[in-house]
Enzyme design. Structure first.
Site, mmCIF file in Angstrom:
data_model
loop_
_atom_site.group_PDB
_atom_site.id
_atom_site.type_symbol
_atom_site.label_atom_id
_atom_site.label_comp_id
_atom_site.label_asym_id
_atom_site.label_seq_id
_atom_site.Cartn_x
_atom_site.Cartn_y
_atom_site.Cartn_z
ATOM 1 N N ASN A 47 28.182 -2.263 -5.185
ATOM 2 C CA ASN A 47 28.382 -2.581 -3.773
ATOM 3 C C ASN A 47 26.995 -2.492 -3.102
ATOM 4 O O ASN A 47 25.990 -2.298 -3.777
ATOM 5 C CB ASN A 47 29.406 -1.622 -3.151
ATOM 6 C CG ASN A 47 30.068 -2.229 -1.916
ATOM 7 O OD1 ASN A 47 29.439 -2.994 -1.171
ATOM 8 N ND2 ASN A 47 31.318 -1.915 -1.677
ATOM 9 N N THR A 48 26.945 -2.610 -1.808
ATOM 10 C CA THR A 48 25.643 -2.726 -1.135
ATOM 11 C C THR A 48 24.886 -1.395 -1.070
ATOM 12 O O THR A 48 25.471 -0.319 -1.126
ATOM 13 C CB THR A 48 25.849 -3.242 0.295
ATOM 14 O OG1 THR A 48 26.802 -2.397 0.947
ATOM 15 C CG2 THR A 48 26.356 -4.661 0.290
ATOM 16 N N LYS B 172 35.342 -0.242 -7.712
ATOM 17 C CA LYS B 172 34.044 -0.777 -7.252
ATOM 18 C C LYS B 172 33.129 0.382 -6.867
ATOM 19 O O LYS B 172 33.426 1.167 -5.952
ATOM 20 C CB LYS B 172 34.249 -1.730 -6.071
ATOM 21 C CG LYS B 172 32.963 -2.442 -5.671
ATOM 22 C CD LYS B 172 33.228 -3.584 -4.710
ATOM 23 C CE LYS B 172 31.992 -4.408 -4.433
ATOM 24 N NZ LYS B 172 32.281 -5.544 -3.555
ATOM 25 N N LEU C 61 35.012 -3.119 7.409
ATOM 26 C CA LEU C 61 36.345 -3.374 6.833
ATOM 27 C C LEU C 61 37.301 -4.057 7.810
ATOM 28 O O LEU C 61 38.496 -3.770 7.827
ATOM 29 C CB LEU C 61 36.972 -2.062 6.312
ATOM 30 C CG LEU C 61 36.180 -1.305 5.247
ATOM 31 C CD1 LEU C 61 36.892 -0.003 4.878
ATOM 32 C CD2 LEU C 61 35.974 -2.149 3.993
ATOM 33 N N VAL D 135 30.155 -4.685 8.608
ATOM 34 C CA VAL D 135 31.398 -5.277 9.114
ATOM 35 C C VAL D 135 32.429 -4.196 9.436
ATOM 36 O O VAL D 135 33.137 -4.273 10.447
ATOM 37 C CB VAL D 135 31.941 -6.319 8.103
ATOM 38 C CG1 VAL D 135 33.318 -6.822 8.520
ATOM 39 C CG2 VAL D 135 30.971 -7.481 7.976
ATOM 40 N N GLY E 259 22.161 -9.404 -1.635
ATOM 41 C CA GLY E 259 21.310 -10.580 -1.838
ATOM 42 C C GLY E 259 20.276 -10.340 -2.930
ATOM 43 O O GLY E 259 20.214 -9.246 -3.513
ATOM 44 N N CYS F 14 32.290 1.178 0.257
ATOM 45 C CA CYS F 14 31.846 0.555 1.507
ATOM 46 C C CYS F 14 30.976 1.560 2.281
ATOM 47 O O CYS F 14 31.428 2.661 2.580
ATOM 48 C CB CYS F 14 33.050 0.138 2.362
ATOM 49 S SG CYS F 14 32.519 -0.423 3.995
ATOM 50 N N GLY G 169 23.258 -9.703 -5.806
ATOM 51 C CA GLY G 169 22.185 -10.689 -5.684
ATOM 52 C C GLY G 169 22.261 -11.868 -6.623
ATOM 53 O O GLY G 169 21.285 -12.607 -6.772
ATOM 54 N N GLY H 44 28.294 -13.073 -4.622
ATOM 55 C CA GLY H 44 28.571 -12.583 -3.273
ATOM 56 C C GLY H 44 27.806 -13.319 -2.198
ATOM 57 O O GLY H 44 28.184 -14.423 -1.776
HETATM 58 C C1 SIN Z 1 32.360 -3.962 5.241
HETATM 59 O O1 SIN Z 1 33.466 -4.433 5.576
HETATM 60 O O2 SIN Z 1 31.716 -3.239 6.003
HETATM 61 C C2 SIN Z 1 31.793 -4.288 3.894
HETATM 62 C C3 SIN Z 1 32.715 -3.944 2.809
HETATM 63 C C4 SIN Z 1 32.073 -3.185 1.701
HETATM 64 O O3 SIN Z 1 30.868 -2.954 1.699
HETATM 65 O O4 SIN Z 1 32.784 -2.766 0.787
#
Ligand code: SIN
Length: 303
Positions: free
Chosen positions: A192-193, A165, A73, A71, A217, A130, A244, A265
Site C-alpha cells: 500500500n502507499t 494488503k 476511505l 482520500v 506511483g 490505509c 508504481g 494502480g
Molecule cells: C484512502 O482511501 O485514503 C486510500 C486507501 C488506502 O490507502 O488503502
C-alpha cells in the site's frame, strides 16, 4: 500461444494483471475505455460498514514521479455495494475482489461476513494498510498484535480467498506477511502507499488538508520491489505485487522478485487502458524469451 493463468488461493486468474483498489473504481466506470473482462481481476474501492465522506480537500497532490492521496476511505458502505454495485458485476467475465476496511475489528468482520455470501465475489482484500484514517487501516497493519487479531477474526468469519494488503510503513514487512500466513490468509498484497507529505513553499502550507497522505506511483517502485522480494522469500502463500507499476517490464520485474500476480494502480489515472497494454507487453516478453507459462516467471530472478 502462452499460458497466462495464475492461482491466488481458490481463485484462478486468466492472467496476472489486475487493477489496484482505489485506482479503478468498481471497474464498471472503465468499460468505455477497455474490455474489463480481459483483466485477471479487479480489486474494488475500499468498502466499510457505514458510508464515509472521506477526508477534507485537498486530498491529492502530484509529486515527482508520483502522487499523494488522502482520500480517507470515502465510499457508500457495504449495503450500498450489495444493493447497487454487485448486481452489475455478473455481466463481466473477470473476478471482483472487494477491498474490506473498517475502524474496528467488529466492522471488518461485519463487512467480510456480508461479502462472504455474495456468489460472484470469490475473495476479499483485507485493508490493514490505509495511512489516511485515525482508526483502523494502517493502525492495525503496523502493530503485530492488532494485525493478528483482525486477520484472525476475519479469517473465522470469511470462508473464501482472503488476501491481506500490507503496509510498507513498518521496519520489517515480512514479519506482517508471516502473521498473515500464520492466521490463515491465502495471499498477501503489497505495498500500500508510503506515508508522505508535500508542501507549497509559496503559501507555506501543506498540499494535503490532512497534512500527510500515501505516496504511490513510479517513485515507490524500487521500494515495493525490494519488499516483494523480501516477503516472497519468507512466505509460502502467493504474493501479489504492486507499487508504481506502469509497464510490462515493471510487471516482469515484480514477478522475477517473487510475485504471482500484480496490481496496476496509479498508472490508471494517466491511461485508463494501461493494464491491457501491459498484458500485451507481458505476452511479447514471454514470446521473446521463450516462456510458455507465466508461472515460470515467479521468483525466476537469477542471483
Ligand atoms: C484512502 O482511501 O485514503 C486510500 C486507501 C488506502 O490507502 O488503502
Amino acid at each position: 500461444m502462452v499460458d497466462l493463468e495464475v492461482k491466488i488461493g481458490g481463485i484462478t486468474l486468466k492472467n496476472p494483471v489486475t487493477t489496484a483498489s482505489g485506482c479503478f473504481g468498481y471497474g464498471l466506470e472503465y468499460t468505455d475505455f477497455l474490455d474489463i473482462s480481459r483483466l485477471g481481476a479487479i480489486f474494488t474501492k475500499a468498502t466499510t460498514g457505514e458510508p464515509r465522506e472521506g477526508n477534507p480537500s485537498p486530498r491529492m497532490a502530484e509529486t515527482p514521479m508520483g502522487m499523494i492521496n488522502s482520500v480517507g476511505l470515502q465510499n457508500k458502505g457495504v449495503d450500498h455495494f450489495i444493493e447497487h454495485i454487485y448486481p452489475h458485476l455478473s455481466a463481466y467475465d473477470t473476478h471482483f475482489i472487494v477491498n474490506v476496511s473498517g475502524s474496528t475489528v467488529e466492522e471488518y468482520v461485519e463487512v467480510a461476513s456480508k461479502i462472504d455470501v455474495l456468489e460472484k465475489i470469490p475473495g476479499i482484500e483485507l485493508n490493514i494498510s490505509c495511512p489516511n484514517v485515525k482508526e483502523g487501516g494502517m493502525v492495525f497493519g503496523t502493530d503485530p498484535v492488532s494485525a493478528r487479531k483482525v486477520i484472525r477474526a476475519v479469517r473465522e468469519a470469511y470462508h473464501k480467498t482472503l488476501i491481506v494488503k500490507l503496509s510498507p510503513n513498518v521496519t520489517s514487512i515480512k514479519d506482517f506477511a508471516l502473521i498473515a500466513q500464520e492466521e490463515g490468509a491465502d495471499s498477501v498484497s503489497l505495498i500500500n502507499t508510503l506515508l508522505a507529505m508535500a508542501i507549497d513553499a509559496e503559501r507555506r502550507k501543506p498540499l494535503i488538508a490532512r497534512i500527510t497522505g500515501g505516496l504511490s506511483g513510479p517513485a515507490v517502485k524500487p521500494i515495493a520491489l525490494r519488499m516483494v522480494w523480501e516477503v516472497a522469500q519468507a512466505v509460502e502463500i502467493p504474493v501479489i505485487g504492486l507499487g508504481g507499476i506502469s509497464s510490462a517490464t515493471d510487471v516482469i520485474e515484480f514477478m522475477l522478485a517473487g510475485a504471482t500476480a500484480v496490481q496496476v494502480g496509479t498508472a490508471n489515472f494517466i491511461d485508463p487502458a494501461i493494464s491491457l497494454k501491459i498484458l500485451e507487453g507481458i505476452i511479447d516478453y514471454m514470446e521473446r524469451h521463450g516462456f510458455s507459462s507465466v508461472k515460470e516467471l515467479t521468483g525466476a530472478l537469477e542471483i
